[in-house]
Design an enzyme around this catalytic site. Sequence first.
Site, PDB file in Angstrom:
ATOM      1  N   SER A  19       0.829  -1.214   0.000  1.00  0.00           N
ATOM      2  CA  SER A  19       0.000   0.000   0.000  1.00  0.00           C
ATOM      3  C   SER A  19       0.861   1.261   0.000  1.00  0.00           C
ATOM      4  O   SER A  19       1.830   1.369   0.759  1.00  0.00           O
ATOM      5  CB  SER A  19      -0.912   0.013   1.222  1.00  0.00           C
ATOM      6  OG  SER A  19      -1.510   1.295   1.342  1.00  0.00           O
ATOM      7  N   ARG A  20       0.480   2.227  -0.836  1.00  0.00           N
ATOM      8  CA  ARG A  20       1.198   3.512  -0.903  1.00  0.00           C
ATOM      9  C   ARG A  20       0.592   4.529   0.057  1.00  0.00           C
ATOM     10  O   ARG A  20       1.047   5.673   0.123  1.00  0.00           O
ATOM     11  CB  ARG A  20       1.137   4.067  -2.320  1.00  0.00           C
ATOM     12  CG  ARG A  20       2.267   3.692  -3.277  1.00  0.00           C
ATOM     13  CD  ARG A  20       2.737   2.289  -3.223  1.00  0.00           C
ATOM     14  NE  ARG A  20       3.764   2.010  -4.242  1.00  0.00           N
ATOM     15  CZ  ARG A  20       4.008   0.808  -4.713  1.00  0.00           C
ATOM     16  NH1 ARG A  20       3.344  -0.242  -4.262  1.00  0.00           N
ATOM     17  NH2 ARG A  20       4.957   0.624  -5.637  1.00  0.00           N
ATOM     18  N   SER A  21      -0.423   4.139   0.828  1.00  0.00           N
ATOM     19  CA  SER A  21      -1.060   5.106   1.735  1.00  0.00           C
ATOM     20  C   SER A  21      -0.073   5.734   2.726  1.00  0.00           C
ATOM     21  O   SER A  21      -0.158   6.943   2.977  1.00  0.00           O
ATOM     22  CB  SER A  21      -2.212   4.441   2.488  1.00  0.00           C
ATOM     23  OG  SER A  21      -3.291   4.221   1.606  1.00  0.00           O
ATOM     24  N   THR A  66      -8.267  -2.040   4.550  1.00  0.00           N
ATOM     25  CA  THR A  66      -8.261  -2.511   3.161  1.00  0.00           C
ATOM     26  C   THR A  66      -8.460  -4.016   3.133  1.00  0.00           C
ATOM     27  O   THR A  66      -8.793  -4.633   4.156  1.00  0.00           O
ATOM     28  CB  THR A  66      -6.987  -2.019   2.428  1.00  0.00           C
ATOM     29  OG1 THR A  66      -7.125  -2.309   1.045  1.00  0.00           O
ATOM     30  CG2 THR A  66      -5.723  -2.661   2.972  1.00  0.00           C
ATOM     31  N   LYS A  70     -12.606  -5.094   4.765  1.00  0.00           N
ATOM     32  CA  LYS A  70     -13.541  -3.966   4.647  1.00  0.00           C
ATOM     33  C   LYS A  70     -14.961  -4.292   5.110  1.00  0.00           C
ATOM     34  O   LYS A  70     -15.648  -3.412   5.620  1.00  0.00           O
ATOM     35  CB  LYS A  70     -13.576  -3.465   3.197  1.00  0.00           C
ATOM     36  CG  LYS A  70     -12.314  -2.735   2.777  1.00  0.00           C
ATOM     37  CD  LYS A  70     -12.449  -2.187   1.362  1.00  0.00           C
ATOM     38  CE  LYS A  70     -11.247  -1.341   0.998  1.00  0.00           C
ATOM     39  NZ  LYS A  70     -11.386  -0.698  -0.310  1.00  0.00           N
ATOM     40  N   ASP A 107     -14.298   5.478  -0.666  1.00  0.00           N
ATOM     41  CA  ASP A 107     -13.885   4.990  -1.990  1.00  0.00           C
ATOM     42  C   ASP A 107     -14.720   5.604  -3.114  1.00  0.00           C
ATOM     43  O   ASP A 107     -14.186   5.962  -4.176  1.00  0.00           O
ATOM     44  CB  ASP A 107     -13.991   3.462  -2.065  1.00  0.00           C
ATOM     45  CG  ASP A 107     -12.857   2.764  -1.331  1.00  0.00           C
ATOM     46  OD1 ASP A 107     -11.810   3.405  -1.099  1.00  0.00           O
ATOM     47  OD2 ASP A 107     -13.016   1.577  -0.998  1.00  0.00           O
ATOM     48  N   GLY A 135     -17.338  -6.681  -7.239  1.00  0.00           N
ATOM     49  CA  GLY A 135     -16.825  -6.877  -5.885  1.00  0.00           C
ATOM     50  C   GLY A 135     -16.966  -5.598  -5.074  1.00  0.00           C
ATOM     51  O   GLY A 135     -17.820  -4.753  -5.351  1.00  0.00           O
ATOM     52  N   GLY A 136     -16.117  -5.458  -4.063  1.00  0.00           N
ATOM     53  CA  GLY A 136     -16.209  -4.312  -3.154  1.00  0.00           C
ATOM     54  C   GLY A 136     -15.982  -2.982  -3.860  1.00  0.00           C
ATOM     55  O   GLY A 136     -16.721  -2.016  -3.644  1.00  0.00           O
ATOM     56  N   ALA A 137     -14.974  -2.933  -4.732  1.00  0.00           N
ATOM     57  CA  ALA A 137     -14.676  -1.673  -5.420  1.00  0.00           C
ATOM     58  C   ALA A 137     -15.838  -1.290  -6.339  1.00  0.00           C
ATOM     59  O   ALA A 137     -16.204  -0.118  -6.448  1.00  0.00           O
ATOM     60  CB  ALA A 137     -13.388  -1.809  -6.224  1.00  0.00           C
ATOM     61  N   GLY A 245      -5.999   4.410 -11.434  1.00  0.00           N
ATOM     62  CA  GLY A 245      -6.536   4.276 -10.082  1.00  0.00           C
ATOM     63  C   GLY A 245      -5.841   5.108  -9.022  1.00  0.00           C
ATOM     64  O   GLY A 245      -6.306   5.172  -7.881  1.00  0.00           O
TER      65      GLY A 245
HETATM   66  P1  ATR Z   1     -12.455  -5.633  -4.754  1.00  0.00           P
HETATM   67  O1  ATR Z   1     -12.944  -5.369  -3.373  1.00  0.00           O
HETATM   68  O2  ATR Z   1     -11.081  -5.068  -5.014  1.00  0.00           O
HETATM   69  O3  ATR Z   1     -13.447  -5.239  -5.785  1.00  0.00           O
HETATM   70  P2  ATR Z   1     -13.229  -8.404  -4.911  1.00  0.00           P
HETATM   71  O4  ATR Z   1     -14.399  -8.100  -4.062  1.00  0.00           O
HETATM   72  O5  ATR Z   1     -12.442  -9.642  -4.601  1.00  0.00           O
HETATM   73  O6  ATR Z   1     -12.185  -7.224  -4.852  1.00  0.00           O
HETATM   74  O7  ATR Z   1     -13.678  -8.406  -6.442  1.00  0.00           O
HETATM   75  C1  ATR Z   1     -12.865  -8.849  -7.467  1.00  0.00           C
HETATM   76  C2  ATR Z   1     -13.572  -8.663  -8.790  1.00  0.00           C
HETATM   77  O8  ATR Z   1     -12.691  -9.109  -9.845  1.00  0.00           O
HETATM   78  C3  ATR Z   1     -14.843  -9.474  -8.929  1.00  0.00           C
HETATM   79  O9  ATR Z   1     -15.762  -8.787  -9.733  1.00  0.00           O
HETATM   80  C4  ATR Z   1     -14.340 -10.735  -9.634  1.00  0.00           C
HETATM   81  O10 ATR Z   1     -15.309 -11.448 -10.363  1.00  0.00           O
HETATM   82  P3  ATR Z   1     -16.149 -12.625  -9.658  1.00  0.00           P
HETATM   83  O11 ATR Z   1     -17.257 -11.954  -8.916  1.00  0.00           O
HETATM   84  O12 ATR Z   1     -16.619 -13.471 -10.776  1.00  0.00           O
HETATM   85  O13 ATR Z   1     -15.183 -13.348  -8.752  1.00  0.00           O
HETATM   86  C5  ATR Z   1     -13.361 -10.120 -10.594  1.00  0.00           C
HETATM   87  N1  ATR Z   1     -12.419 -11.120 -11.100  1.00  0.00           N
HETATM   88  C6  ATR Z   1     -11.474 -11.793 -10.411  1.00  0.00           C
HETATM   89  N2  ATR Z   1     -10.808 -12.637 -11.212  1.00  0.00           N
HETATM   90  C7  ATR Z   1     -11.366 -12.507 -12.452  1.00  0.00           C
HETATM   91  C8  ATR Z   1     -11.122 -13.118 -13.736  1.00  0.00           C
HETATM   92  N3  ATR Z   1     -10.155 -14.023 -13.920  1.00  0.00           N
HETATM   93  N4  ATR Z   1     -11.871 -12.706 -14.783  1.00  0.00           N
HETATM   94  C9  ATR Z   1     -12.848 -11.798 -14.613  1.00  0.00           C
HETATM   95  N5  ATR Z   1     -13.136 -11.194 -13.452  1.00  0.00           N
HETATM   96  C10 ATR Z   1     -12.395 -11.537 -12.376  1.00  0.00           C
END
Ligand code: ATR
Length: 279
Positions: A19-21, A66, A70, A107, A135-137, A245
């Site tokens: 992390s660069r924070s 992080t 979260k 975020d 996902g979360g982001a 980002g």
């Molecule tokens: P973050 O909080 O950073 O968003 P996360 O909650 O783990 O991290 O979400 C990761 C995202 O990357 C998800 O949308 C995941 O898709 P899935 O819901 O199908 O898991 C996506 N992702 C991870 N690996 C992937 C891959 N090989 N191809 C496409 N999407 C991928």
Amino acid sequence: MDHSKFKLAGVMGMPVLQSRSPILHNHWIAKYGLKGAYGHFPVEAHNLEAAIRGLSALGLAGCNVTQPHKVEALKLMDVVDPMALRMGAINCVVVQDDGRLHGFNHDGFGYIQCLKDAQADWRADAGPIIVLGAGGASRAVVLSLIDQGAKEIRLVNRTLEKSQALAAGHEHIVNVVPWAQRSSAMEGCALLVNTTNQGMYGQAPLDVSLDALPKTALVSDAIYIPLETPLLEAARLRGNTTVNGLGMLLNQARPAFHAWFGVMPEITAELKQAIMATF
Ligand code: ATR
């Protein structure tokens, strides 16, 4: 706020040393002549509760939270900001004067600000938006885009159920699109956002074609390691304006720094340089 008191904060996660924070918060502490420090807190999931409870006991100002903490950290808060509650996750803890823990999620704010920094006249209702990942982001990005007035969001995720869950309650704005249609769904879009981890250091590039995306579209990536992901490079080479980002990271840090140290810090070329020097 007492500016003479030494204040400590940090970022809690696992892994977290990448992390660069700390670089950015310590840059601001020095720049504004404050007394304090910001560090890395590597915390395993089974120690999360003890670590979060320890913030107040140790007299810390607070911390960032992080991956992978979260969602779980939210449950340990005494007070949760409404935006964080809607996102179901926090990225910032502020220890109140009475010792209670107040959870926030900056975020979404960081994401919107970085778009506005890139295009001063940016508007969420300029055209359809395609969001890759659920996902979360993605949750932070989608909810903040809705709050900004987005009219149509095409949400594409490898796992359909996760995009359906995210879209629930927002079906009038968020259309769930199957992963197989991720490239064709770019047609007519004004903004593309990658929130998946694909293209991040150590991961494969995001497997999409930009052929259907208008060249006028803004293309952004929540990833900042590397600063230019293969997706952003491909977008830049075909003439799209790109946003990496780093802006999201820098902008989400501003309200957190303000809450802990009492100064709303500025994002300067010098700060960006200090962070880019670490890549
Ligand atoms: P973050 O909080 O950073 O968003 P996360 O909650 O783990 O991290 O979400 C990761 C995202 O990357 C998800 O949308 C995941 O898709 P899935 O819901 O199908 O898991 C996506 N992702 C991870 N690996 C992937 C891959 N090989 N191809 C496409 N999407 C991928």
